[in-house]
Write an enzyme that holds these catalytic residues in place. Structure first.
Site, short mmCIF file in Angstrom:
data_model
loop_
_atom_site.label_atom_id
_atom_site.label_comp_id
_atom_site.label_asym_id
_atom_site.label_seq_id
_atom_site.Cartn_x
_atom_site.Cartn_y
_atom_site.Cartn_z
N GLU A 30 0.78 -1.25 0.00
CA GLU A 30 0.00 0.00 0.00
C GLU A 30 0.82 1.30 0.00
O GLU A 30 0.59 2.20 0.80
CB GLU A 30 -0.95 0.01 1.22
CG GLU A 30 -1.85 -1.20 1.30
CD GLU A 30 -2.71 -1.25 2.56
OE1 GLU A 30 -2.70 -0.31 3.36
OE2 GLU A 30 -3.40 -2.27 2.74
N GLU B 239 -6.69 -10.64 -0.16
CA GLU B 239 -7.42 -10.28 1.06
C GLU B 239 -8.93 -10.18 0.80
O GLU B 239 -9.59 -9.24 1.20
CB GLU B 239 -6.90 -8.94 1.63
CG GLU B 239 -5.40 -8.93 1.83
CD GLU B 239 -4.89 -7.68 2.50
OE1 GLU B 239 -5.71 -6.90 3.02
OE2 GLU B 239 -3.66 -7.44 2.51
O1 G3I Z 1 -2.70 -6.71 19.50
C1 G3I Z 1 -3.15 -5.46 20.01
C2 G3I Z 1 -3.62 -5.62 21.44
O2 G3I Z 1 -2.50 -5.97 22.25
C3 G3I Z 1 -4.25 -4.31 21.92
O3 G3I Z 1 -4.77 -4.49 23.22
C4 G3I Z 1 -5.37 -3.92 20.96
C5 G3I Z 1 -6.07 -2.64 21.37
O4 G3I Z 1 -5.28 -1.54 20.94
O5 G3I Z 1 -4.81 -3.73 19.65
C6 G3I Z 1 -4.30 -4.96 19.15
O6 G3I Z 1 -3.78 -4.73 17.87
C7 G3I Z 1 -4.79 -4.60 16.88
C8 G3I Z 1 -4.49 -5.67 15.79
O7 G3I Z 1 -5.38 -5.52 14.69
C9 G3I Z 1 -4.61 -7.09 16.34
O8 G3I Z 1 -5.94 -7.31 16.73
C10 G3I Z 1 -4.67 -3.22 16.26
O9 G3I Z 1 -5.11 -2.28 17.24
C11 G3I Z 1 -5.55 -3.12 15.04
O10 G3I Z 1 -5.31 -1.88 14.36
C12 G3I Z 1 -5.18 -4.24 14.05
O11 G3I Z 1 -6.06 -4.14 12.93
C13 G3I Z 1 -5.58 -4.84 11.78
C14 G3I Z 1 -5.41 -3.83 10.61
O12 G3I Z 1 -4.95 -4.54 9.46
C15 G3I Z 1 -4.41 -2.74 10.96
O13 G3I Z 1 -3.17 -3.30 11.00
C16 G3I Z 1 -6.65 -5.87 11.36
O14 G3I Z 1 -6.75 -6.87 12.36
C17 G3I Z 1 -6.25 -6.50 10.03
O15 G3I Z 1 -7.31 -7.31 9.53
C18 G3I Z 1 -5.97 -5.43 8.98
O16 G3I Z 1 -5.51 -6.05 7.82
C19 G3I Z 1 -5.09 -5.15 6.76
C20 G3I Z 1 -3.95 -5.81 6.00
O17 G3I Z 1 -2.90 -6.09 6.90
C21 G3I Z 1 -3.48 -4.93 4.86
N1 G3I Z 1 -4.60 -4.61 3.96
C22 G3I Z 1 -5.73 -3.99 4.64
C23 G3I Z 1 -6.24 -4.90 5.76
C24 G3I Z 1 -7.45 -4.28 6.42
O18 G3I Z 1 -7.09 -3.08 7.04
#
Ligand code: G3I
Length: 334
Positions: free
Chosen positions: A132, A239
């Site tokens: 991205e 995805e």
């Molecule tokens: O693991 C931490 C946890 O320790 C903490 O307590 C909690 C609250 O802040 O956050 C947790 O991390 C979260 C993580 O997912 C694991 O659950 C992050 O906040 C959250 O932002 C993260 O979201 C992920 C997102 O990417 C951002 O990275 C989604 O699960 C994931 O499905 C999404 O996937 C992305 C691909 O990697 C790239 N393409 C887009 C796609 C959708 O955004």
């Protein structure tokens, strides 16, 4: 019948799914074994989760997913070595909190990629090396990230070179979303063409496939696959999910008229859209070398908390009770 998605598509392409270690310990594990032969770590291999402090790696969650794939004879896609999101706090600053130089940042990128790719060499066949970096706005080109502001565009080619040095056998992908939007598609095409012309080791393009029951059209989907396949790149849908809300809409507050439930009209549109998507992908089986769903079932989708909390998007082929939806049968009976 006891056939799963992967069996129906054995003559076409591997069927993958993005998972967390928690999901692999839950009731979904049985469904995953039955329907999929490829895994992606939804979060565990991103830079922040796997490399929280410089030189200290958190291997256990990623290892758990890789081990599940190995134990179940599944392929593994690596996601992702260089992204603007979920980066660790230490990455862009030196000890006094000052922004690091381009040289230091590239050294850190090289160290990260070398360590991670080497660890999983022979177990991960394809990497989303860079994720991205193209901006959605047609008035811009590259996304204005810290990577870009510190390095300019050089970090992109370098990331591919570092990954190739660490594992010459791995297939190296550029991965992005909204790849059916003409302006963004052209910018991605221009970037990967330049990388290929420079001899950068790039082998594939990941069309993320965060789609909806309204988009993409068959025309735009075919055009995207044609355009990137014509460059000699492998094309994968990396995805896939099909939200019941229009993409533009699913990225902002719900409208008052929005039914927060899976209506028959939504289901009918989703059956039609999934049917079209997989008909097109089957037609392109020589160019499309993999399809990966993002999350397993409507029980949990990243969309249900992005950016609006607790709004169900019902985007996948299995329902909240892990049962095949009507769209599943549309996809497998062809
Ligand atoms: O693991 C931490 C946890 O320790 C903490 O307590 C909690 C609250 O802040 O956050 C947790 O991390 C979260 C993580 O997912 C694991 O659950 C992050 O906040 C959250 O932002 C993260 O979201 C992920 C997102 O990417 C951002 O990275 C989604 O699960 C994931 O499905 C999404 O996937 C992305 C691909 O990697 C790239 N393409 C887009 C796609 C959708 O955004």
């Amino acid at each position: 019948d006891n056939k799963g998605l992967k069996d129906y598509y054995a003559g076409y392409f591997p069927m993958g799914v993005a998972v967390s270690p928690q999901v692999l310990k839950g009731p979904e594990a049985e469904l995953i074994r039955k329907h999929f032969n490829s895994l992606t770590a939804e979060n565990a291999m991103k830079m922040g989760p796997i490399h929280p402090e410089e030189g200290r790696y958190n291997w256990a969650p990623a290892d758990a997913i890789v081990n599940f794939a190995q134990e179940n004879g599944m392929r593994m896609r690596g996601h992702t070595l260089c992204w603007h999101n979920q980066t660790p706090d230490w990455l862009f600053v030196d000890k006094d909190g000052k922004t690091v130089s381009k040289e230091v940042l590239l050294q850190r990128l090289k160290a990260h990629i070398t360590e991670v790719v080497t660890r999983y060499k022979g177990k991960i066949y394809a990497w989303d090396v860079v994720n991205e970096v193209i901006d959605d706005n047609d008035s811009k080109f590259y996304r204005d990230s810290k990577w870009y502001s510190i390095c300019g565009e050089d970090f992109i080619a370098k990331a591919f070179q570092y990954a190739h040095e660490a594992d010459p056998d791995a297939l190296l992908f550029y991965n992005d979303y909204n790849t059916e939007s003409p302006g963004k598609r052209d910018r991605i095409h221009q970037m990967v063409t330049a990388l290929i012309d420079k001899g950068v080791p790039i082998h594939g393009i990941g069309l993320q496939g965060h789609w909806s029951i309204y988009e993409p059209s068959e025309r735009e989907l075919r055009f995207s696959i044609d355009k990137f396949a014509a460059l000699g790149l492998k094309v994968q849908i990396t995805e896939l999910d099909v939200s019941v809300y229009p993409l533009e809409h699913s990225r902002r507050e719900p409208r008052p008229d929005e039914p927060n439930k899976f209506t028959p009209e939504m289901e009918q549109k989703q059956i039609t859209q999934y049917g079209m998507i997989f008909r097109v992908l089957r037609n392109y089986k020589d160019s499309v070398t993999g399809v990966t769903f993002w999350n397993v079932s409507d029980k949990h989708s990243w969309l249900d908390s992005f950016p609006v909390r607790d709004r169900k998007n019902y985007p996948l082929l299995f329902d909240q009770n892990l049962q095949p939806k009507k769209a599943y049968w549309k996809v497998v009976k062809f």
